[in-house]
Scaffold this motif. Structure first.
Motif, PDB file in Angstrom:
ATOM      1  N   LEU A  54       0.831  -1.211   0.000  1.00  0.00           N
ATOM      2  CA  LEU A  54       0.000   0.000   0.000  1.00  0.00           C
ATOM      3  C   LEU A  54       0.865   1.260   0.000  1.00  0.00           C
ATOM      4  O   LEU A  54       0.557   2.233  -0.692  1.00  0.00           O
ATOM      5  CB  LEU A  54      -0.940  -0.003   1.203  1.00  0.00           C
ATOM      6  N   GLN A  55       1.954   1.233   0.764  1.00  0.00           N
ATOM      7  CA  GLN A  55       2.834   2.408   0.810  1.00  0.00           C
ATOM      8  C   GLN A  55       3.498   2.643  -0.542  1.00  0.00           C
ATOM      9  O   GLN A  55       3.595   3.783  -1.011  1.00  0.00           O
ATOM     10  CB  GLN A  55       3.884   2.225   1.899  1.00  0.00           C
ATOM     11  N   ARG A  56       3.954   1.573  -1.185  1.00  0.00           N
ATOM     12  CA  ARG A  56       4.586   1.714  -2.503  1.00  0.00           C
ATOM     13  C   ARG A  56       3.568   2.233  -3.518  1.00  0.00           C
ATOM     14  O   ARG A  56       3.863   3.122  -4.309  1.00  0.00           O
ATOM     15  CB  ARG A  56       5.168   0.386  -2.966  1.00  0.00           C
ATOM     16  N   GLU A  57       2.365   1.681  -3.479  1.00  0.00           N
ATOM     17  CA  GLU A  57       1.313   2.117  -4.404  1.00  0.00           C
ATOM     18  C   GLU A  57       1.021   3.612  -4.226  1.00  0.00           C
ATOM     19  O   GLU A  57       0.929   4.358  -5.192  1.00  0.00           O
ATOM     20  CB  GLU A  57       0.052   1.296  -4.125  1.00  0.00           C
ATOM     21  N   TYR A  58       0.927   4.056  -2.971  1.00  0.00           N
ATOM     22  CA  TYR A  58       0.658   5.473  -2.690  1.00  0.00           C
ATOM     23  C   TYR A  58       1.822   6.343  -3.169  1.00  0.00           C
ATOM     24  O   TYR A  58       1.622   7.387  -3.783  1.00  0.00           O
ATOM     25  CB  TYR A  58       0.429   5.671  -1.192  1.00  0.00           C
ATOM     26  N   ALA A  59       3.056   5.886  -2.885  1.00  0.00           N
ATOM     27  CA  ALA A  59       4.226   6.662  -3.296  1.00  0.00           C
ATOM     28  C   ALA A  59       4.287   6.788  -4.817  1.00  0.00           C
ATOM     29  O   ALA A  59       4.658   7.848  -5.337  1.00  0.00           O
ATOM     30  CB  ALA A  59       5.498   6.009  -2.758  1.00  0.00           C
ATOM     31  N   CYS A  60       3.899   5.742  -5.517  1.00  0.00           N
ATOM     32  CA  CYS A  60       3.873   5.805  -6.981  1.00  0.00           C
ATOM     33  C   CYS A  60       2.799   6.777  -7.467  1.00  0.00           C
ATOM     34  O   CYS A  60       3.044   7.587  -8.364  1.00  0.00           O
ATOM     35  CB  CYS A  60       3.632   4.415  -7.562  1.00  0.00           C
ATOM     36  N   GLU A  61       1.623   6.711  -6.856  1.00  0.00           N
ATOM     37  CA  GLU A  61       0.526   7.601  -7.241  1.00  0.00           C
ATOM     38  C   GLU A  61       0.892   9.066  -7.005  1.00  0.00           C
ATOM     39  O   GLU A  61       0.521   9.936  -7.789  1.00  0.00           O
ATOM     40  CB  GLU A  61      -0.734   7.276  -6.440  1.00  0.00           C
ATOM     41  N   GLN A  62       1.625   9.339  -5.940  1.00  0.00           N
ATOM     42  CA  GLN A  62       1.990  10.711  -5.592  1.00  0.00           C
ATOM     43  C   GLN A  62       3.246  11.193  -6.314  1.00  0.00           C
ATOM     44  O   GLN A  62       3.610  12.355  -6.198  1.00  0.00           O
ATOM     45  CB  GLN A  62       2.203  10.826  -4.078  1.00  0.00           C
ATOM     46  N   GLY A  63       3.921  10.289  -7.016  1.00  0.00           N
ATOM     47  CA  GLY A  63       5.134  10.671  -7.740  1.00  0.00           C
ATOM     48  C   GLY A  63       6.373  10.689  -6.873  1.00  0.00           C
ATOM     49  O   GLY A  63       7.395  11.254  -7.271  1.00  0.00           O
ATOM     50  N   TYR A  64       6.314  10.093  -5.692  1.00  0.00           N
ATOM     51  CA  TYR A  64       7.466  10.068  -4.795  1.00  0.00           C
ATOM     52  C   TYR A  64       8.527   9.068  -5.252  1.00  0.00           C
ATOM     53  O   TYR A  64       9.681   9.179  -4.885  1.00  0.00           O
ATOM     54  CB  TYR A  64       7.046   9.728  -3.366  1.00  0.00           C
ATOM     55  N   LEU A  65       8.122   8.065  -6.010  1.00  0.00           N
ATOM     56  CA  LEU A  65       9.060   7.064  -6.530  1.00  0.00           C
ATOM     57  C   LEU A  65       9.157   7.216  -8.043  1.00  0.00           C
ATOM     58  O   LEU A  65       8.180   7.566  -8.708  1.00  0.00           O
ATOM     59  CB  LEU A  65       8.563   5.647  -6.208  1.00  0.00           C
ATOM     60  N   PRO A  66      10.323   6.935  -8.597  1.00  0.00           N
ATOM     61  CA  PRO A  66      10.448   6.967 -10.053  1.00  0.00           C
ATOM     62  C   PRO A  66       9.561   5.909 -10.695  1.00  0.00           C
ATOM     63  O   PRO A  66       9.327   4.846 -10.091  1.00  0.00           O
ATOM     64  CB  PRO A  66      11.936   6.645 -10.309  1.00  0.00           C
ATOM     65  N   LYS A  67       9.087   6.172 -11.887  1.00  0.00           N
ATOM     66  CA  LYS A  67       8.200   5.220 -12.570  1.00  0.00           C
ATOM     67  C   LYS A  67       8.862   3.865 -12.752  1.00  0.00           C
ATOM     68  O   LYS A  67       8.172   2.852 -12.780  1.00  0.00           O
ATOM     69  CB  LYS A  67       7.766   5.791 -13.918  1.00  0.00           C
ATOM     70  N   SER A  68      10.173   3.825 -12.828  1.00  0.00           N
ATOM     71  CA  SER A  68      10.866   2.548 -13.003  1.00  0.00           C
ATOM     72  C   SER A  68      10.717   1.630 -11.781  1.00  0.00           C
ATOM     73  O   SER A  68      10.897   0.425 -11.877  1.00  0.00           O
ATOM     74  CB  SER A  68      12.355   2.794 -13.260  1.00  0.00           C
ATOM     75  N   GLU A  69      10.357   2.196 -10.624  1.00  0.00           N
ATOM     76  CA  GLU A  69      10.178   1.404  -9.403  1.00  0.00           C
ATOM     77  C   GLU A  69       8.715   1.089  -9.121  1.00  0.00           C
ATOM     78  O   GLU A  69       8.413   0.444  -8.132  1.00  0.00           O
ATOM     79  CB  GLU A  69      10.797   2.141  -8.199  1.00  0.00           C
ATOM     80  N   CYS A  70       7.834   1.570  -9.981  1.00  0.00           N
ATOM     81  CA  CYS A  70       6.395   1.350  -9.749  1.00  0.00           C
ATOM     82  C   CYS A  70       5.854   0.193 -10.543  1.00  0.00           C
ATOM     83  O   CYS A  70       6.324  -0.227 -11.519  1.00  0.00           O
ATOM     84  CB  CYS A  70       5.624   2.609 -10.093  1.00  0.00           C
TER      85      CYS A  70
END
Length: 70
Positions: A54-70
């Protein structure tokens, strides 16, 4: 003449105090130990997402993680 019968005992489930640390030290997951069930249970088919998922999914949605990690 006496004969001695030996029977193999099945190991008891270790669920007493400190069972979590003993399992970690042994490198084995102990499903009977309540000390770490919520933390080390990896989930699986039919279960909801873990908090990490859930945390990774949220971080991806918010742009906190690079797209390559999502």
């Amino acid at each position: 003449m006496s004969t001695r019968l030996t029977t193999k005992r099945s190991p008891r489930a270790d669920n007493g105090p400190g069972c979590g640390q003993r399992a970690v030290n042994a490198g084995r997951f102990n499903p009977k130990c309540p000390e770490y069930q919520g933390y080390l249970d990896p989930g699986g088919p039919g279960r909801g997402k873990t908090s990490g998922d859930l945390q990774r999914e949220y971080a991806c949605e918010q742009g906190y993680l690079p797209k390559s990690e999502c």
